[in-house]
Scaffold this motif. Structure first.
Motif, mmCIF file in Angstrom:
data_model
loop_
_atom_site.group_PDB
_atom_site.id
_atom_site.type_symbol
_atom_site.label_atom_id
_atom_site.label_comp_id
_atom_site.label_asym_id
_atom_site.label_seq_id
_atom_site.Cartn_x
_atom_site.Cartn_y
_atom_site.Cartn_z
ATOM 1 N N TYR A 108 0.835 -1.201 0.000
ATOM 2 C CA TYR A 108 0.000 0.000 0.000
ATOM 3 C C TYR A 108 0.872 1.255 0.000
ATOM 4 C CZ TYR A 108 -3.110 3.707 1.336
ATOM 5 O OH TYR A 108 -3.794 4.894 1.364
ATOM 6 N N ILE A 109 1.869 1.281 0.864
ATOM 7 C CA ILE A 109 2.747 2.455 0.958
ATOM 8 C C ILE A 109 3.521 2.656 -0.347
ATOM 9 C CG2 ILE A 109 4.793 3.361 2.136
ATOM 10 C CD1 ILE A 109 3.665 2.066 4.711
ATOM 11 N N ASN A 110 4.035 1.561 -0.909
ATOM 12 C CA ASN A 110 4.789 1.647 -2.152
ATOM 13 C C ASN A 110 3.897 2.146 -3.296
ATOM 14 O OD1 ASN A 110 6.968 1.393 -3.883
ATOM 15 N ND2 ASN A 110 6.507 -0.741 -4.355
ATOM 16 N N ASN A 111 2.699 1.610 -3.423
ATOM 17 C CA ASN A 111 1.785 2.048 -4.486
ATOM 18 C C ASN A 111 1.324 3.486 -4.268
ATOM 19 O OD1 ASN A 111 1.734 -0.319 -6.086
ATOM 20 N ND2 ASN A 111 0.367 -1.282 -4.598
ATOM 21 N N ASP A 112 1.150 3.890 -3.025
ATOM 22 C CA ASP A 112 0.762 5.268 -2.730
ATOM 23 C C ASP A 112 1.870 6.235 -3.119
ATOM 24 O OD1 ASP A 112 -1.082 7.208 -1.628
ATOM 25 O OD2 ASP A 112 0.326 7.396 0.055
ATOM 26 N N LYS A 113 3.102 5.842 -2.853
ATOM 27 C CA LYS A 113 4.244 6.685 -3.231
ATOM 28 C C LYS A 113 4.320 6.844 -4.751
ATOM 29 C CE LYS A 113 7.760 5.881 -0.760
ATOM 30 N NZ LYS A 113 8.947 5.238 -0.178
ATOM 31 N N GLN A 114 4.153 5.762 -5.475
ATOM 32 C CA GLN A 114 4.180 5.820 -6.943
ATOM 33 C C GLN A 114 2.997 6.629 -7.482
ATOM 34 O OE1 GLN A 114 6.495 4.783 -9.090
ATOM 35 N NE2 GLN A 114 7.763 4.106 -7.384
ATOM 36 N N TYR A 115 1.828 6.429 -6.894
ATOM 37 C CA TYR A 115 0.641 7.183 -7.318
ATOM 38 C C TYR A 115 0.865 8.678 -7.141
ATOM 39 C CZ TYR A 115 -4.044 9.160 -7.154
ATOM 40 O OH TYR A 115 -5.138 9.940 -7.368
ATOM 41 N N ASN A 116 1.394 9.071 -5.975
ATOM 42 C CA ASN A 116 1.634 10.495 -5.710
ATOM 43 C C ASN A 116 2.680 11.062 -6.667
ATOM 44 O OD1 ASN A 116 -0.250 10.680 -3.665
ATOM 45 N ND2 ASN A 116 1.224 10.137 -2.074
ATOM 46 N N SER A 117 3.693 10.261 -7.009
ATOM 47 C CA SER A 117 4.720 10.720 -7.945
ATOM 48 C C SER A 117 4.107 11.018 -9.317
ATOM 49 C CB SER A 117 5.813 9.660 -8.071
ATOM 50 O OG SER A 117 6.720 9.997 -9.090
ATOM 51 N N TYR A 118 3.315 10.096 -9.845
ATOM 52 C CA TYR A 118 2.681 10.316 -11.150
ATOM 53 C C TYR A 118 1.605 11.400 -11.077
ATOM 54 C CZ TYR A 118 5.125 6.334 -13.108
ATOM 55 O OH TYR A 118 6.100 5.494 -13.556
ATOM 56 N N ARG A 119 0.925 11.511 -9.972
ATOM 57 C CA ARG A 119 -0.105 12.541 -9.815
ATOM 58 C C ARG A 119 0.524 13.921 -9.792
ATOM 59 N NH1 ARG A 119 -5.345 13.442 -9.834
ATOM 60 N NH2 ARG A 119 -6.150 14.852 -8.287
ATOM 61 N N ASN A 120 1.624 14.068 -9.045
ATOM 62 C CA ASN A 120 2.307 15.378 -8.999
ATOM 63 C C ASN A 120 2.873 15.748 -10.367
ATOM 64 O OD1 ASN A 120 1.733 15.695 -6.304
ATOM 65 N ND2 ASN A 120 3.674 14.810 -5.618
#
Length: 187
Positions: free
Chosen positions: A84-96
């Motif tokens: 969850y933490i890893n996917n959230d980090k990747q999601y935030n990177s692509y979202r930003n």
């Protein structure tokens, strides 16, 4: 003939006791088995184990004495949380990066990934975050169910008094072997 009937009837009536007299002496209670490890049935043990596991994962397994299951429960929960933490980090990177691109600023993926791929990556990692949450919740629920079922099965009587074995019988008259199953109950 009447004397024999009277004799049998009187023997039967004298052999019977009043049920109140038997209860007063305490003979209606079942005798305890001879084994040293006998524990009486505890109807609340499964509920306690499930409650303890719901409060703190692994606590129900400790209540049941199955300490080897505690690291498995925490490993399962840890893996779900890690993903969850890893996917959230990747999601935030692509979202930003997508937000920067919409605002006209240069993002870290400029020239390498198109805008459509940024949207696809956000959807991919959002879906993986949701799956990670479901997996973690499933492992948590499985932890509770395991503690409950294990507490039920600990009280299940598994001894050799009741056995179900195949039986082969040789018929000496016909010279054939008879096959079957036998259910043996020992007292």
């Amino acid at each position: 003939m009447t004397g024999v009937f009277f004799l049998i009837f009187s023997a039967i009536t004298f052999a019977q006791e009043d049920s109140l007299a038997v209860q007063r002496r305490g003979l209606t209670e079942a005798p305890l088995p001879d084994s040293e490890d006998y524990e009486p049935y505890n109807a609340l043990a499964p509920a306690k184990a499930a409650f303890y596991s719901a409060i703190l994962p692994g606590l129900g397994q400790a209540y049941n004495g199955r300490y080897w299951k505690i690291p498995i429960a925490y490993a399962g929960l840890g893996v779900g949380i890690y993903f969850y933490i890893n996917n959230d980090k990747q999601y935030n990177s692509y979202r930003n990066a997508y937000k920067d691109r919409l605002a006209g600023r240069v993002d870290e993926y400029a020239g390498r990934i198109s805008t459509e791929r940024l949207v696809d990556a956000q959807q991919f990692y959002q879906r993986n975050k949701e799956i990670s949450i479901l997996v973690t919740a499933g492992i948590y629920i499985l932890n509770i169910i395991d503690a409950n079922v294990d507490a039920h099965l600990q009280q299940f009587n598994v001894n050799e008094d009741l056995s179900f074995k195949p039986k082969m019988d040789f018929d000496a008259l016909t010279g054939k072997t008879n096959y079957g199953l036998s259910l043996n109950f020992e007292f």
